[in-house]
Design a protein around this motif. Sequence first.
Motif, short mmCIF file in Angstrom:
data_model
loop_
_atom_site.label_atom_id
_atom_site.label_comp_id
_atom_site.label_asym_id
_atom_site.label_seq_id
_atom_site.Cartn_x
_atom_site.Cartn_y
_atom_site.Cartn_z
N GLU A 37 0.81 -1.22 0.00
CA GLU A 37 0.00 0.00 0.00
C GLU A 37 0.84 1.27 0.00
OE1 GLU A 37 -3.92 -0.27 2.13
OE2 GLU A 37 -2.85 -1.89 3.11
N ILE A 38 2.00 1.19 0.66
CA ILE A 38 2.91 2.33 0.70
C ILE A 38 4.21 1.89 0.05
CG2 ILE A 38 4.21 3.90 2.20
CD1 ILE A 38 1.95 3.71 4.24
N SER A 39 4.62 2.58 -1.01
CA SER A 39 5.80 2.11 -1.75
C SER A 39 7.11 2.72 -1.22
CB SER A 39 5.64 2.39 -3.24
OG SER A 39 5.49 3.78 -3.44
N GLY A 40 7.02 3.77 -0.45
CA GLY A 40 8.24 4.35 0.09
C GLY A 40 7.93 5.55 0.94
N GLY A 41 8.98 6.17 1.46
CA GLY A 41 8.75 7.36 2.27
C GLY A 41 9.89 7.63 3.22
N HIS A 42 9.73 8.71 3.94
CA HIS A 42 10.69 9.08 4.98
C HIS A 42 9.90 9.50 6.20
CE1 HIS A 42 14.14 8.93 2.33
NE2 HIS A 42 13.33 9.41 1.40
N LEU A 43 10.13 8.80 7.30
CA LEU A 43 9.37 9.12 8.51
C LEU A 43 10.32 9.31 9.68
CD1 LEU A 43 6.52 6.43 8.34
CD2 LEU A 43 6.35 8.83 7.68
N ALA A 44 9.99 10.29 10.51
CA ALA A 44 10.66 10.44 11.80
C ALA A 44 9.67 9.97 12.86
CB ALA A 44 11.03 11.90 12.03
N GLY A 86 -0.41 7.63 17.84
CA GLY A 86 -1.21 6.50 18.29
C GLY A 86 -0.58 5.84 19.51
N ASP A 87 -1.43 5.17 20.28
CA ASP A 87 -0.94 4.41 21.44
C ASP A 87 -1.07 2.92 21.17
OD1 ASP A 87 -0.26 6.53 23.08
OD2 ASP A 87 -2.27 6.70 23.93
N GLU A 121 0.89 0.65 10.62
CA GLU A 121 -0.57 0.83 10.72
C GLU A 121 -0.95 2.25 11.12
OE1 GLU A 121 -2.59 -3.48 11.52
OE2 GLU A 121 -2.11 -2.25 13.27
N THR A 122 -0.21 2.81 12.07
CA THR A 122 -0.47 4.19 12.50
C THR A 122 -0.34 5.14 11.31
OG1 THR A 122 0.38 3.69 14.70
CG2 THR A 122 0.25 6.02 14.11
N THR A 123 0.66 4.89 10.49
CA THR A 123 0.90 5.72 9.30
C THR A 123 -0.23 5.53 8.29
OG1 THR A 123 3.27 5.41 9.64
CG2 THR A 123 2.57 6.23 7.48
N LEU A 124 -0.54 4.27 8.00
CA LEU A 124 -1.54 3.96 6.98
C LEU A 124 -2.92 4.51 7.36
CD1 LEU A 124 -1.83 2.35 4.30
CD2 LEU A 124 -2.64 0.44 5.69
N LEU A 125 -3.29 4.36 8.63
CA LEU A 125 -4.62 4.79 9.07
C LEU A 125 -4.76 6.30 9.05
CD1 LEU A 125 -5.26 2.35 12.06
CD2 LEU A 125 -6.33 2.32 9.80
N SER A 126 -3.64 7.02 9.04
CA SER A 126 -3.73 8.48 9.03
C SER A 126 -3.92 9.03 7.62
CB SER A 126 -2.47 9.09 9.65
OG SER A 126 -1.39 9.03 8.73
#
Length: 156
Positions: A37-44, A86-87, A121-126
């Motif tokens: 669903e997500i092919s790439g990215g940069h997350l902190a 998210g918790d 999941e936290t990323t995808l749901l947002s």
Amino acid sequence: MQSASEILIDLRQASKSESALQISLSDDFFTAIGQDEISGGHLAVNILVREQAYECFVVNLSVEGEVTVPCDRCMEALVMPIEAEGDVKVYAGDSDYVTDDDVKTPIGGGYKYDLAWDIFETTLLSLPLQRVHDIEDCNPEMVAMLSREDDEEEDD
Ligand SMILES: [Zn+2]
């Protein structure tokens, strides 16, 4: 060295720390975790762990950055900003006592917990349900083809 698909934290150790753990994730994380669903990215990612009750931990995740997903209209890469929180509840005691589906348990017992999927999941749901470019940024050939299809459907 842990693999790109695992983000192992020691819950007990992390809960004793006053400051958040900070990690950064890039394209290889999204590939390694095995999803499309997500092919790439940069997350902190900031990870703050509290021991809420004996052996019961609450992991607070805050995720910021951007990810690449396919555009729902033209299927080409679309970069979306991410700001999510998210918790995750984790019980590190005997997993037989866990009856609540929302409570996770470390695989194999102990205090080492893999956060990779929770962060994903936290990323995808947002993300919004509709993920599309502004119309002028969409692949024009695809947009032209789609509007032709719409016309044909109307003729039926
Ligand atoms: Zn598009």
